[in-house]
Design a protein around this motif. Sequence first.
Motif: not given
Length: 373
Positions: A7-15, A107-113, A115-124
């Motif tokens: 999850g790349a919401g506020i909490g996830g990206l802050a952490l 938050f996302a802009g402060a992270l290294p390239a 780090t965030v993987r978009y389009g990656c749904a997790v089911s299990d």
Amino acid sequence: MDVVIIGAGIGGLALANGLVADGHRVRVLERAPGPRTDGAAVTIFGNGAAAAAGLGVPLDGLGGDVETLEFRTQDGRPFARADLRVARRHTGFGVATVPRAAILERFAGALPAQTVRYGCAVSDPRVGPEGVTVAGESADVLVGADGYRSVVRRAVLDGAPAIRNGWVSWQGLTRSLPELAGDVHARCLVGPAGLCGLMPAGAGLLQWWFDVPASPPDDGAVLAWLRTRFASYAEPVGELLAGLDESDVQPYPHVLHRVPARWGTGPATLLGDAAHAFPPSQAQGANQALEDAWLLRRALGTPGDPATALRRYERIRSRRVRRISRLAASEVTNLPPGPLTRLAGRLLTPALTGRLHLATIRQCSSVLNDDRP
């Protein structure tokens, strides 16, 4: 340590920012195809601002400062006023209404390239004594920051969904009511139809919302329904509604999770709405997610077994967040003021009301109390 955050919401990206600064390997998996630009704005109080700064991503310069918050009856008569400048004097951080997209961008802009993987749904996600497996990859720790419909919560805690309580916030962020949008004063009008909130969000934007305990007609004409429902409310409610389009209005259902003392199992835990979704009536949802991230970073920085550190984090945060969850669930701010509320409004000065509000926030704050897991 290798940490996967779902999850790349506020909490996830802050952490993620805090953990990267501590030298951990971090991957944030987000099901959305790209950075989220939806949602309106959130109010960041002193506890949330202090947590963000402590995680290395201060929110300075974003949104619009809010110095006072006034509550009025539906006919426009004030019955309570809080001086929110008290927060800055006591915590070093003021109150601001900030577009959600602006926080995520910072938050996302402060992270290294990468780090965030978009389009990656997790089911299990799979959790074992020695680690976790997510999307075919192993890690030492798993953090579910994937909202109130959390996949991780179902895997590590229980399958019970967050419960809707019948209230919905119909909200938006638009260039409306320029005099109010450019000010530092927020206003809420409350009556039998519900509550209308108006808060400056910076750059000429106004965050507005209508909290109602009812559903609109099935024809989808939400705006016409709101205009009729709030027709008796004092200006500028009618002026605001007259200038909106149907596409400006977004629903935000009020939901509530049970907040257990334990949020996970083994090297897996939860953060934010995944752990403790509650109605937005106290404007603490994003702030509590930031609080979680702040304390979880501390926990993962302690020596020893990560699972033990996670359980300490959960015990501390569950005690803190239960207090604000119960208050938010009461929807007390959305109800017309009774005689005691009116009397308190007449007796309490804005400064004292501001101090009482800060005291309430301090009770549910780990960062303002310097909690240590």
